[in-house]
Design a protein around this motif. Structure first.
Motif, short mmCIF file in Angstrom:
data_model
loop_
_atom_site.label_atom_id
_atom_site.label_comp_id
_atom_site.label_asym_id
_atom_site.label_seq_id
_atom_site.Cartn_x
_atom_site.Cartn_y
_atom_site.Cartn_z
N ARG A 171 50.31 31.36 33.97
CA ARG A 171 50.98 32.45 33.29
C ARG A 171 52.39 32.53 33.87
N LEU A 172 53.37 32.07 33.10
CA LEU A 172 54.75 32.02 33.56
C LEU A 172 55.38 33.40 33.39
N VAL A 173 55.66 34.07 34.49
CA VAL A 173 56.11 35.46 34.42
C VAL A 173 57.60 35.65 34.68
N LEU A 174 58.28 34.62 35.21
CA LEU A 174 59.69 34.79 35.54
C LEU A 174 60.38 33.44 35.55
N GLN A 175 61.61 33.39 35.01
CA GLN A 175 62.42 32.18 35.04
C GLN A 175 63.81 32.51 35.58
N LEU A 176 64.36 31.57 36.34
CA LEU A 176 65.69 31.74 36.93
C LEU A 176 66.53 30.51 36.62
N GLY A 177 67.82 30.73 36.30
CA GLY A 177 68.69 29.60 36.02
C GLY A 177 70.14 30.03 35.87
N ASP A 178 71.03 29.03 35.78
CA ASP A 178 72.46 29.31 35.59
C ASP A 178 72.95 28.84 34.24
N SER A 179 72.05 28.26 33.44
CA SER A 179 72.38 27.77 32.10
C SER A 179 71.35 28.32 31.12
N LEU A 180 71.78 28.65 29.93
CA LEU A 180 70.86 29.21 28.94
C LEU A 180 69.71 28.25 28.64
N ALA A 181 69.99 26.95 28.70
CA ALA A 181 68.93 25.97 28.43
C ALA A 181 67.84 25.98 29.50
N ASP A 182 68.10 26.65 30.63
CA ASP A 182 67.07 26.79 31.66
C ASP A 182 65.94 27.71 31.21
N PHE A 183 66.19 28.52 30.17
CA PHE A 183 65.23 29.54 29.78
C PHE A 183 64.50 29.23 28.48
N SER A 184 65.15 28.56 27.57
CA SER A 184 64.53 28.29 26.27
C SER A 184 65.13 27.05 25.64
N GLY A 185 64.30 26.28 24.99
CA GLY A 185 64.77 25.09 24.27
C GLY A 185 65.65 25.45 23.09
N ASP A 186 65.62 26.70 22.64
CA ASP A 186 66.48 27.13 21.53
C ASP A 186 67.95 26.94 21.86
N PHE A 187 68.29 27.03 23.14
CA PHE A 187 69.69 26.93 23.55
C PHE A 187 70.15 25.49 23.74
N HIS A 188 69.22 24.56 23.81
CA HIS A 188 69.56 23.17 24.12
C HIS A 188 70.39 22.57 22.99
N HIS A 189 71.57 22.08 23.32
CA HIS A 189 72.50 21.46 22.36
C HIS A 189 73.01 22.42 21.29
N ALA A 190 72.75 23.71 21.41
CA ALA A 190 73.29 24.67 20.45
C ALA A 190 74.78 24.88 20.71
N ASP A 191 75.57 25.06 19.64
CA ASP A 191 76.99 25.32 19.85
C ASP A 191 77.18 26.74 20.38
N LEU A 192 78.40 27.06 20.79
CA LEU A 192 78.66 28.34 21.44
C LEU A 192 78.35 29.53 20.54
N ALA A 193 78.70 29.42 19.27
CA ALA A 193 78.43 30.53 18.34
C ALA A 193 76.93 30.79 18.25
N THR A 194 76.15 29.72 18.19
CA THR A 194 74.69 29.87 18.11
C THR A 194 74.16 30.43 19.42
N GLN A 195 74.68 29.95 20.54
CA GLN A 195 74.24 30.47 21.83
C GLN A 195 74.48 31.98 21.93
N LYS A 196 75.66 32.41 21.50
CA LYS A 196 75.98 33.84 21.57
C LYS A 196 75.06 34.66 20.67
N ARG A 197 74.77 34.12 19.49
CA ARG A 197 73.85 34.81 18.59
C ARG A 197 72.46 34.91 19.20
N LEU A 198 71.99 33.81 19.80
CA LEU A 198 70.66 33.81 20.41
C LEU A 198 70.59 34.75 21.62
#
Length: 262
Positions: A197-224
């Motif tokens: 049961r993964l209860v906490l994630q830590l990172g310095d990049s948005l892609a550290d938290f969700s695959g949705d952010f991987h290779h997304a452009d900046l506008a998409t990242q901001k929306r997400l």
């Protein structure tokens, strides 16, 4: 010699001196411009000063780990009977500070974003701990939470990375719980979630938290980020990193008004 001759010679000397000073100044200006153009990595200096030397970055890092500890305590309390709680943390600029490599490269006028010096650093470098990291990870360990170190460091250097983390006295450092570059972080996260049961994630990049952010452009990242805002500060703890990121080539927006000083 007449007075006019003295004056003429004085004027000529002054003009010569003025010309020499102008030429020297122009040469220095040209040298500065040439130096800046010949050493583009010098543009990273301000960001690296903040990342490595500012007291503010240490305050933010300690603040984030204090928040992470509080959130983890809440997650543990919410699952008193669970034996499979886990956290997932990135390494670089989240748990360990690699700024010495980045500064060395910049000072050698080498662009560290080519990542061609990183493998040597992984094998031979000595990163420092981010302030607050060990205390937080020791807290997780003491409370029976499984720690997964999920990083895009090179798997071919895994033995060196394990040795580095052990030298920094971090808990639960072993081959199974340190998962390096190969499958995407989304895949590595999914593999963890099959058994824990993964209860906490830590990172310095948005892609550290969700695959949705991987290779997304900046506008998409901001929306997400706006759409998933409830995660930040709850089960996602984002660390500041001014040194590098997907934003590094973004176009800056300036005030359109003409420059005025007062």
């Amino acid at each position: 010699m007449t007075i006019n001759a003295h004056v003429s010679r004085g004027v000529a000397s002054a003009l010569l001196l003025s010309g020499l000073l102008f030429a020297t100044s122009a040469s220095a200006e040209t040298a500065n411009i040439a130096s800046a153009s010949e050493c583009a990595p010098k543009a990273y200096a301000m960001a690296l000063r903040y990342q490595q030397q500012s007291a503010e970055i240490q305050a933010l890092q300690r603040q984030n780990y204090a928040l992470a500890t509080m959130r983890l305590a809440q997650k543990i309390a919410a699952h008193p009977d669970a034996t499979n709680l886990a956290i997932m943390t990135d390494l670089d600029e989240t748990v360990i500070d690699n700024s010495a490599l980045l500064v060395r490269d910049m000072q050698a006028c080498h662009d560290f974003t080519a990542w061609d010096t990183w493998k040597v650093w992984e094998r031979e470098g000595h990163p420092r701990l981010i302030p607050g990291a060990r205390a937080f990870l020791d807290y997780a360990n003491a409370h029976g939470v499984t720690i997964f170190y999920v990083s895009d460091r090179y798997d071919e250097n895994k033995a060196a990375t394990l040795a580095t983390l052990k030298a920094l006295r971090l808990p639960q450092v072993n081959d199974a719980q340190v998962r390096l570059l190969g499958p995407s972080k989304a895949e590595r996260r999914a593999a963890i979630e099959r058994d824990y049961r993964l209860v906490l994630q830590l990172g310095d990049s948005l892609a550290d938290f969700s695959g949705d952010f991987h290779h997304a452009d900046l506008a998409t990242q901001k929306r997400l980020v706006a759409e998933q805002a409830a995660h930040f500060g709850d089960d996602w703890i984002m660390f500041p990193n001014a040194s590098y990121g997907s934003w590094s080539d973004a176009t800056l927006e300036g005030w359109a008004a003409p420059l005025k000083t007062d």
